[in-house]
Motif scaffolding. Structure first.
Motif, short mmCIF file in Angstrom:
data_model
loop_
_atom_site.label_atom_id
_atom_site.label_comp_id
_atom_site.label_asym_id
_atom_site.label_seq_id
_atom_site.Cartn_x
_atom_site.Cartn_y
_atom_site.Cartn_z
N PHE A 204 0.84 -1.21 0.00
CA PHE A 204 0.00 0.00 0.00
C PHE A 204 0.87 1.25 0.00
N SER A 205 0.41 2.27 -0.72
CA SER A 205 1.13 3.54 -0.79
C SER A 205 0.13 4.68 -0.72
N TYR A 206 0.36 5.63 0.21
CA TYR A 206 -0.51 6.81 0.30
C TYR A 206 -0.42 7.65 -0.96
N PHE A 207 0.79 7.75 -1.52
CA PHE A 207 0.97 8.52 -2.74
C PHE A 207 0.13 7.92 -3.87
N PHE A 211 -2.73 9.64 -6.02
CA PHE A 211 -2.41 9.93 -7.42
C PHE A 211 -3.23 9.10 -8.41
N ARG A 212 -3.33 7.78 -8.16
CA ARG A 212 -3.91 6.89 -9.17
C ARG A 212 -5.39 7.18 -9.46
N PRO A 213 -6.25 7.44 -8.43
CA PRO A 213 -7.64 7.78 -8.76
C PRO A 213 -7.75 9.08 -9.56
N ASN A 240 -15.44 5.32 -12.06
CA ASN A 240 -14.27 4.50 -12.37
C ASN A 240 -13.10 4.88 -11.46
N ALA A 241 -12.91 6.18 -11.24
CA ALA A 241 -11.85 6.65 -10.34
C ALA A 241 -12.13 6.22 -8.91
#
Length: 267
Positions: A204-207, A211-213, A240-241
């Motif tokens: 898991f990454s907070y960044f 960022f990804r959504p 989708n996000a």
């Protein structure tokens, strides 16, 4: 001329369902040209299974849902014919696509598997962009030449022993019934994608969760032209996000649960 009644030329149409009473009738009607229709239902509560059980052309089977890959693999194992047509319960095979499928499996030089492009529908309106315009899936294939990869739990993919080709006609996908239904679908996909990542030991990454959504929405709404779909595009790209955000939230929950289990079993 080849004998079209031989088992190699017969077609099994397969569907997996859960609470699809609003769409399953159109789906079944559109695949009634198949020699065999098998539907694997994961214990629907809205009358879907009862409808299927009473349909004269359908063999309905109930089977607990673990993930999409496992459920589709189970369904494929029930088929008696080598040629398989796999559709979702909210998809419809047009008359033109039916004719193309028939001519394809009758062709002695047919490929082992075929990609279908899809026409996405927002309720009853065509969703032209929003990231889906290049979407394609293996839907027609020879059972003896493929297997579902065990590396994916959702958006399952085939490993094909042989060549893959693309059909010309598109499969119509009624992807969006209403807001709550599509949201629930995206959240479910997100949780399954999190399990995939967890099994692959991805951290898991907070960044990444931030960022990804945001990138998913920007990519589908701006780069993939969802803006041209108007209000429909905003809704679909947002949900989708949201599914991507749920993936990271679920991955974090899985990691915490795993850490707690580890400390509880330590001597």
């Amino acid at each position: 001329m080849a004998d079209l009644n031989t088992p190699s030329k017969k077609l099994s149409a397969l569907v997996i369902t859960y609470n699809e009473i609003g769409y399953i009738e159109k789906c079944i009607n559109a695949i009634s040209f198949a020699d065999e229709i098998i539907v694997v239902d994961s214990y629907s509560t809205d009358g879907t299974f009862e409808y299927l059980e009473n349909h004269p052309k359908v063999k309905a089977i109930q089977h607990p849902f673990e993930n999409f890959t496992a459920q589709k693999s189970f369904a494929m194992n029930q088929a008696t014919n080598d040629w398989i047509l796999f559709v979702d319960a909210d998809e419809v095979v047009s008359d033109k696509l039916q004719k193309e499928i028939k001519s394809t499996i009758e062709n002695p030089n047919a490929c082992e598997a075929y990609w279908f492009y899809r026409k996405f529908m927002f309720k009853d309106k065509h969703l032209r962009f929003s990231g889906w315009q290049t979407d394609k899936n293996h839907r027609l294939f020879r059972k003896s030449k493929v297997k579902f990869t065990d590396k994916k739990l959702v958006h399952e993919s085939l490993e094909v022993d042989g060549s893959s080709c693309i059909l010309n006609e598109k499969l119509t996908h009624f992807c969006y019934k209403n807001y709550d239904d599509y949201k629930g679908k995206m959240l479910k996909y997100g949780r399954l994608k999190a399990k995939e990542a967890f099994y692959k030991e991805k951290s898991f990454s907070y960044f990444a969760m931030l960022f990804r959504p945001a990138w998913k929405f920007f990519n589908h709404y701006i780069i993939r032209l969802g803006i041209l779909d108007g209000k429909k595009g905003i809704i679909v790209c947002y949900l989708n996000a949201l599914g991507v955000l749920e993936r990271f939230k679920e991955l974090k929950r899985l990691e915490k649960k795993n850490e707690l289990t580890y400390f509880l079993v330590m001597p």
